[in-house]
Write an enzyme that holds these catalytic residues in place. Structure first.
Site, PDB file in Angstrom:
ATOM      1  N   ARG A 111      69.940 -40.970  -0.889  1.00  0.00           N
ATOM      2  CA  ARG A 111      69.729 -39.570  -0.495  1.00  0.00           C
ATOM      3  C   ARG A 111      68.371 -39.381   0.202  1.00  0.00           C
ATOM      4  O   ARG A 111      68.226 -38.516   1.053  1.00  0.00           O
ATOM      5  CB  ARG A 111      69.913 -38.648  -1.701  1.00  0.00           C
ATOM      6  CG  ARG A 111      71.406 -38.604  -2.110  1.00  0.00           C
ATOM      7  CD  ARG A 111      71.660 -37.757  -3.320  1.00  0.00           C
ATOM      8  NE  ARG A 111      71.441 -36.331  -3.126  1.00  0.00           N
ATOM      9  CZ  ARG A 111      72.309 -35.489  -2.585  1.00  0.00           C
ATOM     10  NH1 ARG A 111      73.473 -35.926  -2.134  1.00  0.00           N
ATOM     11  NH2 ARG A 111      72.026 -34.199  -2.476  1.00  0.00           N
ATOM     12  N   CYS A 156      72.498 -24.047  -7.661  1.00  0.00           N
ATOM     13  CA  CYS A 156      73.633 -23.411  -6.995  1.00  0.00           C
ATOM     14  C   CYS A 156      74.769 -23.282  -7.996  1.00  0.00           C
ATOM     15  O   CYS A 156      75.900 -23.637  -7.723  1.00  0.00           O
ATOM     16  CB  CYS A 156      74.038 -24.135  -5.721  1.00  0.00           C
ATOM     17  SG  CYS A 156      74.096 -25.915  -5.882  1.00  0.00           S
TER      18      CYS A 156
END
Ligand code: SAM
Length: 451
Positions: A322, A422
């Site tokens: 990532r 989120c």
């Protein structure tokens, strides 16, 4: 006769095949395979419905709908054509709208203040402005990262970018900023700050661990030495950010980003509109040293960079693959050889839970790994609701609170930490914040305020 017997047996054989198919079909219907996204929805229905009450059906519908994207213009590319294209599509400039709404709120507050002053015969200035006064920056130490941050920040960005970003685009139409503004009173009391009491989750076997974490987390603010500061004025919208969105109810997609043929960078970055909020809440000031602790794939880091405000931006993530995505995004949006930006942008691969740089940053963003509600509902692969990932899912609050504790230690006195997720999970939002603050209270001498 013989022919008839053969036909009959054939028919019987076919009937038997059909019966078998029917049996299998009925069996499958009796025991349907539960998909990961169905499991996620079932969880949300049980865990969120009691919290969001009558709002849950519409919140649920929103979660199951397509996300709304905004387009962030790349300050390091030529974007005049892009602006025209967006305007033709009917998109509007969020910054302008934000400033106008902010102005309305300010004027209303002034009016209210005048009325109350008239009634009470005056009030002190600090209360009237409602301003949160920040202490000045502490001296930087001679650590390598801090040394880079010492340079005069404004001079770090090529002036042409600042000037161009600040200039009004020639064809920019004035938008009607007064329509579609939701008054806070119309929005009603926010249930987002209420979280599920532990007892609501008890009895659901595999959620017991969440309940345990939560019991710890449900102490009062005073018990963990936290003051709550009400920030009357909304934060400023960074002057240099150019962000476009379609009006309410219009979930059109923006066209694919175009590559600038000379600079070889993309003209805009599309991101979920909600992702703007944590970056706005950071309230980056010129020269700030900003740490994005869980930065990959890099959307929010890019947004911080596009404010043209930080003196240093450290984008960190624990995962090697990532971290590569962060580097890729920076490559796609920052022209090669732009040393001023390259020098102030540092990408690191560290475990945020054991961040060693104490009191180093002015602003820290902790955008933690979480249930990712919408993703869990849309994607079956790589879902946290896979039975094989149950443990990982249940350990999230622990990881999140550790990351937040670490962020609170990495920020300088008077600095700001923004914790964002989120997910609508009350446990992974307010629950984790309480847990982290109670650890800070018990284990350190740091004093925190919730703004
Ligand atoms: N802020 C990102 C953005 O806007 O593009 C999204 C961040 S994503 C929600 C959470 C990230 O946290 C993942 O990339 C994950 O690899 C990272 N992460 C998980 N555990 C971490 C840890 N212990 N330290 C640092 N990063 C971690």
């Amino acid at each position: 006769m013989i022919g008839l017997t053969v036909t009959r047996s054939k028919i019987l054989a076919r009937v038997s095949v059909l019966q078998n198919i029917l049996k299998r079909y009925r069996k499958r219907n009796r025991e349907p395979k539960v998909t990961n996204s169905q499991r996620a929805l079932e969880y949300f229905d049980i865990a969120y419905a009691p919290v969001y009450g009558t709002r849950w059906p519409s919140v649920r519908l929103a979660l199951l709908s397509k996300p709304k994207y905004v387009a962030v213009l790349n300050n390091f590319a030529s974007y005049d054509e892009t602006i025209k294209r967006f305007q033709t599509l009917g998109a509007w400039d969020i910054g302008k709208k934000y400033s106008a709404i902010r102005e309305r709120i300010r004027m209303r507050q002034e009016q209210k203040q005048t009325v109350s002053n008239d009634r009470e015969g005056g009030t002190d200035e600090a209360t009237a402005t409602g301003k949160f006064v920040r202490p000045s920056l502490v001296e930087l130490d001679d650590d390598e990262l801090a040394a880079r941050a010492r340079l005069e920040p404004k001079g770090r960005y090529p002036e042409e970018y600042r000037q161009r970003a600040a200039a009004q685009s020639p064809d920019m139409e004035e938008v009607d900023v007064t329509s579609r503004v939701i008054e806070p009173s119309e929005a009603g009391s926010s249930l987002l700050v209420d979280y599920v009491p532990a007892t609501r989750l008890k009895g659901l076997e595999n959620w017991m661990e969440e309940a345990d974490v939560f019991t710890n987390a449900s102490q009062d603010d005073q018990e963990i030495g936290v003051t709550v500061v009400k920030q009357e004025e909304p934060v400023d919208f960074p002057e240099m950010l150019k962000i476009f969105a379609f009006e309410k109810g219009n979930i059109s997609d923006f066209p694919q980003p175009r590559s600038d043929p000379q600079l070889r960078v993309l003209d805009h970055y599309a991101m979920d509109g909600a992702s703007l909020l944590p970056v706005l809440a950071l309230d980056v000031n010129p020269g700030d040293r900003v740490l994005d602790m869980c930065a990959a794939p890099g959307g929010k880091s890019l947004l911080v960079l596009q404010t043209l405000l930080p003196g240093l931006l450290v984008s960190n993530d624990v995962s090697e693959s990532r971290v590569k995505r962060i580097r890729n995004i920076l490559k796609q949006y920052v022209p090669r050889g732009m040393s001023t930006i390259e020098n102030m942008t540092v990408v690191t691969q560290k475990n945020g839970c054991i961040f060693r740089e104490a009191e180093e940053y002015d602003k820290v963003l902790v955008d933690v790994p979480c249930l990712t509600d919408r993703h869990s509902l849309m994607e079956d692969d790589n879902s946290l609701f896979k039975t094989s990932r149950t443990k990982e899912r249940l350990k999230l609050p622990e990881l999140q609170s550790q990351l937040l504790v670490s962020a609170l230690q990495a920020v300088r006195p008077g600095g700001t930490v923004v914790y964002s997720t989120c997910t609508l999970s009350p446990l992974q939002n307010d629950g984790v914040i309480h847990l982290a603050l109670s650890r800070i209270w018990q284990e350190t001498t740091i004093e925190c305020s919730i703004v």
